[in-house]
Design a protein around this motif. Structure first.
Motif, PDB file in Angstrom:
ATOM      1  N   ALA A  43      20.681   6.039 -15.363  1.00  0.00           N
ATOM      2  CA  ALA A  43      21.240   5.001 -14.390  1.00  0.00           C
ATOM      3  C   ALA A  43      22.629   4.797 -14.554  1.00  0.00           C
ATOM      4  O   ALA A  43      23.049   4.930 -15.748  1.00  0.00           O
ATOM      5  N   TYR A  44      23.092   4.569 -13.770  1.00  0.00           N
ATOM      6  CA  TYR A  44      24.619   4.080 -13.649  1.00  0.00           C
ATOM      7  C   TYR A  44      24.602   2.536 -13.532  1.00  0.00           C
ATOM      8  O   TYR A  44      24.157   2.034 -12.140  1.00  0.00           O
TER       9      TYR A  44
ATOM     10  N   LEU B 277      28.334   1.569 -16.972  1.00  0.00           N
ATOM     11  CA  LEU B 277      27.564   2.062 -18.179  1.00  0.00           C
ATOM     12  C   LEU B 277      26.694   3.128 -17.586  1.00  0.00           C
ATOM     13  O   LEU B 277      25.809   2.997 -16.567  1.00  0.00           O
ATOM     14  N   SER B 278      26.904   4.266 -18.121  1.00  0.00           N
ATOM     15  CA  SER B 278      26.045   5.483 -17.879  1.00  0.00           C
ATOM     16  C   SER B 278      24.921   5.719 -18.932  1.00  0.00           C
ATOM     17  O   SER B 278      25.258   5.887 -20.164  1.00  0.00           O
TER      18      SER B 278
ATOM     19  N   ASP C 286      19.456  12.469  -9.931  1.00  0.00           N
ATOM     20  CA  ASP C 286      18.931  12.180 -11.264  1.00  0.00           C
ATOM     21  C   ASP C 286      18.984  10.765 -11.878  1.00  0.00           C
ATOM     22  O   ASP C 286      18.522  10.384 -12.582  1.00  0.00           O
ATOM     23  N   TYR C 287      20.167  10.250 -10.886  1.00  0.00           N
ATOM     24  CA  TYR C 287      20.478   8.703 -11.361  1.00  0.00           C
ATOM     25  C   TYR C 287      20.018   7.906 -10.209  1.00  0.00           C
ATOM     26  O   TYR C 287      20.653   7.941  -9.289  1.00  0.00           O
ATOM     27  N   VAL C 288      19.595   6.603 -10.817  1.00  0.00           N
ATOM     28  CA  VAL C 288      19.695   5.396  -9.932  1.00  0.00           C
ATOM     29  C   VAL C 288      20.925   4.689 -10.041  1.00  0.00           C
ATOM     30  O   VAL C 288      21.594   4.874 -11.172  1.00  0.00           O
TER      31      VAL C 288
ATOM     32  N   SER D 194      24.636   4.667 -25.847  1.00  0.00           N
ATOM     33  CA  SER D 194      23.804   5.497 -26.373  1.00  0.00           C
ATOM     34  C   SER D 194      22.593   4.765 -26.740  1.00  0.00           C
ATOM     35  O   SER D 194      21.391   5.225 -26.832  1.00  0.00           O
ATOM     36  N   MET D 195      22.705   3.448 -27.298  1.00  0.00           N
ATOM     37  CA  MET D 195      21.629   2.610 -27.477  1.00  0.00           C
ATOM     38  C   MET D 195      20.496   2.407 -26.435  1.00  0.00           C
ATOM     39  O   MET D 195      19.499   2.511 -26.617  1.00  0.00           O
TER      40      MET D 195
END
Length: 390
Positions: free
Chosen positions: A70-71, A80-81, A179-181, A349-350
């Motif tokens: 997600a973006y 935030l990616s 691939d991303y919402v 990353s978290m």
């Protein structure tokens, strides 16, 4: 008079799934549906977490896209990616999937009574009065009839809801990363948000929910699409609208020989309004409890259903209610500041590692342990979050 072991009011995905399980166990099941056609119109974004595979049947043919990340966009554009190596969620053809689940219930032996509108119910004695079709009796009644549940209204005050609007948008060119919402937040609609859920590189479901009128939702959506370059030249193929129930921890989900499930029981995530996975899990729980009560001819055993539900979801839903309250109180400036601190603090990353569409408490715990949330949220809010695990 039709006599059933179990009468399910509502042929949505949760009601149909429960009905199938009960029919597979050998019980006589009737599904009472007010619509002439199951699943129509579409009233859902159709994005579900990967854990759905652990809770229900989902043939590949009903998955129109697989999402890996997600973006997340702040009001001023900080992004935030986050991503997973495996699919994190599936975009479904919900109309076809809802029909499939109802058909599976019928295949298992359940009766599907379409165009049957309930206009009276005796929740203590197990009688359902259907307009123009007489009375249906059952040993157990299950209300799975959505946010405006007739069954729930006999047990609870009117449910609180928020409105949702969604467009199917076609850009005519490959502009989306399928691939991303995309999720966009701002204080005007918070704790709601705008979503862009890709079906392909050129088509997406674009929608939002917020505590405002449907007219205003459409205005916000139109403004969003007209101001975002990725929608330049895009056309709106179809418009949808619906209601999302608000989670209510005080809602009674059992009364006499009657239980409620899914949206009728406000079994939805407070942060996103999504309820399919919780609904399926609760259908599984309810099936175990109801079948035992019928086998042992002891309706007191139905009391295990709300107990099991609270044991499974009480803490998770309490945490999500707290998160919803925090977001709902933040200004655009505070949201922007939070996004920037999260980005600088390594939150991407978290979230990629611990983030989960359906169980958000794991991520919150990790952010608390790392100290990241302490640097972002005021002391009183932090104290409220910490108290959730006491």
């Amino acid at each position: 008079m039709n006599d059933y072991d179990v009468a399910v009011v509502g042929a949505g995905p949760v009601g149909s799934s429960f009905a199938r399980q009960m029919a597979e166990k050998g019980f006589k099941v009737g599904i009472i549906e007010r619509k002439k056609e199951v699943g129509v119109p579409l009233q859902c974004a159709g994005l579900v977490g990967k854990k759905i595979m652990d809770t229900n049947i989902l043939p590949e043919e009903f998955i129109v896209n697989k999402v890996y990340g997600a973006y997340l966009h702040s009001p001023s554009g900080t992004v935030l990616s986050v991503a997973k190596k495996e699919p994190a969620a599936y975009v479904l053809d919900r109309v076809a999937y809802d029909k499939f689940l109802a058909e599976k219930a019928v295949d298992a032996g359940a009766d599907l009574l379409l165009n049957h509108r309930v206009n009276g119910i005796d929740i203590e004695n197990g009688e359902i009065h259907v307009k123009d079709h007489g009375t249906i009796s059952a040993k157990v009644i299950v209300g799975a009839d959505g946010h405006g549940s007739f069954v729930s209204s006999k047990m609870n005050p009117p449910s609180k809801t928020v409105q949702a609007a969604q467009y199917l948008v076609d850009t005519g060119s490959k502009v989306f990363n399928s691939d991303y919402v995309q999720l966009h937040v701002n204080s005007d609609i918070s704790p709601g948000f705008i979503w862009v859920i890709p079906i392909s590189e050129s088509r997406a479901r674009v929608g939002l929910f917020a505590d405002t009128s449907y007219k205003n939702l459409n205005h916000i959506l139109n403004e969003f699409i007209s101001n975002d370059k990725q929608f330049e030249g895009a056309s709106v193929v179809k418009k949808y609208q619906g209601f999302i129930p608000q989670y209510d921890p005080k809602k009674k989900i059992l009364c006499g020989r009657t239980i409620i499930l899914g949206d009728a029981a406000s079994q939805v995530k407070p942060t996103t309004g999504g309820g399919l996975l919780i609904g399926f899990k609760c259908a599984n729980m309810a099936s175990d409890v109801v079948s035992k009560a019928l086998d042992e001819e002891d309706m007191k055993l139905l009391q295990d259903y709300p107990k099991n539900y609270m044991k499974e979801y009480k803490n998770e839903l309490r945490m999500q209610l707290e998160v919803k309250k925090i977001f709902g109180a933040m200004t655009d400036e505070e949201l922007d500041r939070m996004f920037m601190k999260l980005k600088k603090g390594g939150a991407e990353s978290m979230i990629s590692e611990y983030g989960d569409m359906d169980t958000q408490s794991t991520l919150i715990k990790e952010m608390l342990k790392s100290g990241l949330l302490i640097s972002i949220l005021p002391g009183m809010i932090m104290k409220g979050l910490l108290n959730l695990w006491k």
